[in-house]
Scaffold this motif. Structure first.
Motif, short mmCIF file in Angstrom:
data_model
loop_
_atom_site.label_atom_id
_atom_site.label_comp_id
_atom_site.label_asym_id
_atom_site.label_seq_id
_atom_site.Cartn_x
_atom_site.Cartn_y
_atom_site.Cartn_z
N THR A 79 81.00 17.61 -40.27
CA THR A 79 81.32 18.27 -39.31
C THR A 79 82.14 17.44 -38.24
O THR A 79 81.92 16.12 -38.18
CB THR A 79 80.37 18.99 -38.59
N SER A 80 83.21 17.97 -37.48
CA SER A 80 83.72 17.33 -36.20
C SER A 80 82.66 16.60 -35.31
O SER A 80 83.19 15.99 -34.63
CB SER A 80 84.72 18.11 -35.67
N GLU A 81 81.69 17.21 -35.30
CA GLU A 81 80.70 16.73 -34.08
C GLU A 81 80.25 15.22 -34.65
O GLU A 81 79.64 14.68 -33.49
CB GLU A 81 79.49 17.82 -34.38
N ILE A 112 84.33 19.55 -41.17
CA ILE A 112 84.84 20.49 -40.72
C ILE A 112 85.14 20.80 -39.42
O ILE A 112 84.02 20.67 -38.75
CB ILE A 112 83.82 21.78 -41.30
N PHE A 113 86.32 21.10 -39.05
CA PHE A 113 86.46 21.51 -37.45
C PHE A 113 86.23 22.98 -37.25
O PHE A 113 86.18 23.77 -38.30
CB PHE A 113 87.88 21.10 -37.10
N ASN A 114 86.34 23.42 -35.96
CA ASN A 114 85.88 24.88 -35.68
C ASN A 114 86.51 26.08 -36.69
O ASN A 114 87.59 25.88 -36.76
CB ASN A 114 86.24 25.18 -34.25
N THR A 115 85.90 26.81 -37.29
CA THR A 115 86.13 27.75 -38.19
C THR A 115 85.81 29.04 -37.69
O THR A 115 84.62 29.22 -37.14
CB THR A 115 85.85 27.31 -39.80
N TYR A 116 86.89 30.01 -37.88
CA TYR A 116 86.42 31.46 -37.68
C TYR A 116 86.76 32.50 -38.51
O TYR A 116 87.62 32.07 -39.50
CB TYR A 116 86.97 31.63 -36.34
N ASN A 168 89.18 15.15 -42.82
CA ASN A 168 89.34 16.23 -41.93
C ASN A 168 89.70 17.68 -42.59
O ASN A 168 90.89 17.51 -42.90
CB ASN A 168 89.99 15.98 -40.75
N ILE A 169 88.98 18.71 -42.31
CA ILE A 169 89.66 20.10 -42.63
C ILE A 169 89.53 20.92 -41.46
O ILE A 169 88.64 21.44 -41.07
CB ILE A 169 88.52 20.58 -43.90
N ARG A 226 88.72 18.35 -28.80
CA ARG A 226 88.52 18.54 -30.24
C ARG A 226 89.85 18.96 -30.99
O ARG A 226 90.21 20.00 -31.01
CB ARG A 226 87.44 19.67 -30.59
N GLN A 227 90.29 17.97 -31.73
CA GLN A 227 91.44 18.13 -32.40
C GLN A 227 91.52 17.32 -33.89
O GLN A 227 91.52 16.21 -33.72
CB GLN A 227 93.20 17.98 -31.73
N PRO A 228 91.77 17.95 -34.93
CA PRO A 228 91.91 17.13 -36.09
C PRO A 228 93.08 16.29 -36.59
O PRO A 228 94.19 17.15 -36.16
CB PRO A 228 91.37 18.16 -37.36
N ASP A 229 93.17 15.33 -36.88
CA ASP A 229 94.35 14.56 -37.34
C ASP A 229 94.31 15.05 -38.89
O ASP A 229 93.27 14.69 -39.65
CB ASP A 229 94.24 13.14 -37.28
N ILE A 230 95.17 15.78 -39.52
CA ILE A 230 95.06 16.10 -40.91
C ILE A 230 96.04 15.23 -41.74
O ILE A 230 96.44 15.95 -42.84
CB ILE A 230 95.12 17.53 -41.04
N THR A 231 96.42 14.44 -41.29
CA THR A 231 97.28 13.32 -42.12
C THR A 231 96.97 13.29 -43.59
O THR A 231 97.60 13.43 -44.57
CB THR A 231 97.87 12.15 -41.32
#
Length: 328
Positions: free
Chosen positions: A117-119, A173-177, A237-238, A276-281
């Protein structure tokens, strides 16, 4: 037919993953103890010949007689309300549960992907968050039971990879909905939509300038699927890098639902991350993946799902199986 074990199969993400792997022609063994999962999320799969449901707590010894090609470990409380009410179980599923499943993967010579998790980044001092950032986590704070469970989960997974040569994958995993989220579980989107549908004011904690980045579930599942089948063993990161403040997001919800509620403000919970923001490079490079569903489109689908819920589901405060596990 490839066989895959998916833990947390009756949960939000777990149930969507079951759908995806059934669609891809896998034999899916879904495992859940239903503390926070809901059987209705997988009822449509129960009559299929290539789906098997096993009720089991992964913190206990796991015995699967069939051969396994893959394991997805998605069993864990995943919202603040959950892991603040059942902190011991949260720690156990991240530690004992992961250990049991890694042992099973080793015995079966199966590839295993864990849902991190991103946490693990805590309240980050680096923005956006890249996989090489070690995080800023309060180990003894109330959120530490979840954050540290996931950090340990990553550590033991990499230990099995390095020491035993086990094929492992780590999805941060970052915030998913999306549909099947549980109302009133403390996460931003179900909290806001639940309040709007009940005619309540929308509660924003802090000044509302903290940010989140929301990824629609279909995009998340696609990223996880590609990661499992990839050759990359380090964390990835996803998530969706489209960042928004909570204050602005609350206004989006009011506009989407057509309600007249106001936004009210309460104190920010301890250790709640401000950014909270993913770098998805890395995901773009190694998985050729990036999210496709924009927030407006995804939120319309999610809102329609919540509108279809019964009044009982709309107003109940917690999962029906939750209370019996509080004291265990």
């Amino acid at each position: 037919m490839k066989k895959i074990l998916i833990t947390g199969a009756a949960g939000f993400l777990g149930s969507h993953l079951c759908d995806r792997f059934i669609k891809e022609g896998f034999y899916v063994i879904g495992m859940d103890n239903f503390i926070t999962g809901d059987k209705k999320n997988i009822e449509h799969l129960l009559q299929l010949s290539n789906f098997q449901l096993v009720k089991h707590d992964v913190t206990n010894f796991i015995n699967i007689e069939a051969n396994l090609d893959y394991i997805l470990h998605f069993a864990s409380p995943a919202s603040p309300i959950d892991y603040l009410k059942i902190p011991i179980q949260t720690l156990k599923v991240g530690a004992l549960g992961t250990h049991n499943l890694l042992g099973l993967a080793k015995a079966k010579k199966a590839r295993m992907l864990i849902a991190s998790t991103s946490e693990v980044y805590g309240d980050p001092l680096v923005h956006p968050q890249t996989e090489d950032y070690y995080g800023n986590v309060n180990t003894i704070g109330p959120r530490g039971v979840y954050d540290e469970a996931k950090r340990f989960q990553e550590s033991i997974t990499m230990a099995y990879h390095r020491f035993h040569g086990l094929e492992t994958r780590i999805a941060r995993i970052f915030n998913t909905y999306g549909p099947r989220m549980r109302l009133n579980d403390g996460r931003v989107i179900p909290a806001f939509l639940g309040q709007a549908l009940r005619g309540e004011n929308l509660t924003v904690f802090g000044d509302g300038l903290q940010t989140r980045s929301f990824c629609y579930v279909d995009d998340q599942v696609e990223g996880i699927y590609r990661l499992l089948l990839s050759d990359y063993s380090n964390p990835v990161n996803i998530g969706n890098p489209n960042e928004i403040t909570i204050k602005d997001f609350a206004e989006e919800i009011i506009s989407l639902t057509g309600t007249k509620q106001k936004v009210i403000y309460k104190n920010l919970p301890q250790d709640d991350p401000l950014q909270r923001q993913p770098d998805i490079t890395l995901a773009k490079k190694v998985l050729n993946w990036e999210p496709k569903v924009n927030r407006g489109e995804g939120m319309k689908i999610t809102f329609e799902y919540f509108k279809s819920l019964s009044q009982e589901e709309l107003f109940k405060s917690e999962h029906k199986n939750f209370k019996e596990h509080i004291k265990k």
